[in-house]
Design an enzyme around this catalytic site. Structure first.
Site, PDB file in Angstrom:
ATOM      1  N   SER A   1       0.793  -1.225   0.000  1.00 56.42           N
ATOM      2  CA  SER A   1       0.000   0.000   0.000  1.00 56.42           C
ATOM      3  C   SER A   1       0.827   1.278   0.000  1.00 56.42           C
ATOM      4  CB  SER A   1      -0.939   0.014   1.214  1.00 56.42           C
ATOM      5  OG  SER A   1      -0.196  -0.153   2.413  1.00 56.42           O
TER       6      SER A   1
ATOM      7  N   ASP B   1      -3.287   8.006   8.193  1.00 57.04           N
ATOM      8  CA  ASP B   1      -4.227   7.077   8.826  1.00 57.04           C
ATOM      9  C   ASP B   1      -3.481   6.280   9.893  1.00 57.04           C
ATOM     10  OD1 ASP B   1      -2.731   5.265   7.359  1.00 57.04           O
ATOM     11  OD2 ASP B   1      -4.336   4.710   5.975  1.00 57.04           O
TER      12      ASP B   1
ATOM     13  N   HIS C   1      -0.143   4.689   7.286  1.00 56.33           N
ATOM     14  CA  HIS C   1       0.527   5.307   6.138  1.00 56.33           C
ATOM     15  C   HIS C   1       0.887   6.772   6.384  1.00 56.33           C
ATOM     16  CE1 HIS C   1      -2.175   2.052   4.689  1.00 56.33           C
ATOM     17  NE2 HIS C   1      -1.066   1.689   4.073  1.00 56.33           N
TER      18      HIS C   1
END
Length: 373
Positions: A47, A337, A340
């Site tokens: 991600s 978040d 990240h």
């Protein structure tokens, strides 16, 4: 008379040759001036470098295609797990490249792939079973297969060159490994009797095999992204009674993997002759920010900028709530978040990856120097 005709024909042949030489030399100077000779970028990982591949996957819980993700991105929510650009986007900016399209996007075909493709998938890992907790994700093995079986034939057809001539002009970026610890080693009971050292050695072997696979296909320039300090993320800090310091057990795993990753750079000289591999130590860059945030323009180092969906709310403590609130001054937050980093942190990582002269940050050379080889 005959000699005049011959001379005229020679002149006609010479003019286009000289023109070609002139234009080629101008192109060479242009690439030198821009500081980049990279035609494009192929991206593999999780991600941290995913730019929307999971958007097009059914039954995947690892998606960021909703606000407040992308709140600062020019095109809004795109599947990037941050508020704006990720590290790959910012490296593209540095290299004067267009943004790299996501592999699973149906529009990624034809001429759209000539500057590269992003195969990364949020929640994926080096191990095939790492992403199972998030449903449908694309493992690193499958990402490499997608590159070999789908993209390469089309790229050769579009460019009119064989892969051996094409791929040395592309940068291969690999950013993965963190999920193999956070969502595999430390969560699965089957790993209870496996030492951290043995697990890490196995991860490194598998990753080395994938790098050699990309090398065998024609890749020659590689940038390996470190695993970030996962023990400092809001996801794990939220479960602590005190926020004094990071969880060193998790950071130890990341540090150990990064040490192995850096060693691959030296080993690659023998295993992959003619290649150039660099290690981008984003772990150190983020740890430096957390240790001395004010001097680097940050204030909040341990809380998420967005409202995070907690375990009690059916979330995983990582992703933002859909259409939830986000902090106003995102530039002073390290994390967007529960896991990240913000675009502000990504800017610092990409900038240092591109031009830092410290081998503790980029080893043995930076991306700019790599692009000139």
């Amino acid at each position: 008379m005959a000699s005049q005709v011959i001379n005229s024909r020679l002149l006609l042949l010479t003019i286009p040759i000289l023109a070609c030489v002139f234009l080629c030399s101008c192109y060479a100077r242009a690439t030198d001036k821009n500081g980049a000779r990279i035609r494009g970028m192929f991206v593999f990982g999780s991600s941290l470098v995913d730019n929307g591949n999971n958007n097009f996957l059914k039954n995947s819980m690892a998606k960021a295609d909703f606000l407040p993700y992308g709140i600062d991105f020019p095109y809004g929510p795109s599947g990037r797990f941050t508020n704006g650009k990720n590290v790959i986007d910012l490296l593209c900016d540095q290299l004067k490249l267009p943004l790299v399209p996501a592999f699973t996007d149906p529009s990624t075909k034809g001429t759209k792939i000539i500057h590269g493709v992003n195969y990364a998938s949020g929640a994926s890992g080096i191990l095939d079973d790492t992403g199972l907790l998030a449903g449908n994700v694309i493992s690193l093995n499958q990402q490499v297969r997608n590159f070999e079986e789908v993209t390469l034939p089309v790229l050769e057809a579009e460019m009119g060159f064989q892969r051996r001539e094409l791929l040395p002009k592309y940068l291969f970026v690999v950013g993965t490994g963190g999920n193999d610890y956070s969502f595999n080693y430390f969560l699965r009971q089957s790993n209870a009797n496996v030492s951290l050292e043995a697990f890490t050695a196995n991860l490194t072997r598998k990753l080395s095999g994938q790098l050699q696979k990309l090398y065998s296909l024609g890749g020659r320039k590689f940038a390996l992204m470190a695993v970030n300090p996962i023990g400092c993320s809001p996801m794990v800090m939220a479960n602590r009674r005190t926020r004094n310091g990071c969880i060193e057990g998790l950071n130890k795993a990341a540090h150990l993997f990064n040490a192995h990753l850096k060693s691959l750079v030296d080993v690659s000289k023998e295993q992959m002759p003619g290649s150039n591999v660099i290690f981008v130590n984003s772990y150190k860059m983020i740890r430096d920010i957390i240790k001395n945030p004010v001097s680097r323009g940050f204030k909040d180092t341990n809380s998420a900028c967005c409202e995070v969906m907690s375990l009690n709310e059916g979330g995983n403590g990582i992703l933002c709530k859909k259409e939830g609130q986000a902090c106003e001054d995102r530039n002073i937050h390290v994390f967007f978040d529960g896991l990240h980093p913000t675009e502000a942190v990504n800017i610092q990582i990409a900038t240092k990856a591109y031009n830092s002269n410290l081998t503790s940050e980029v080893y043995p050379i930076n991306v700019k120097q790599l692009s000139m080889l």
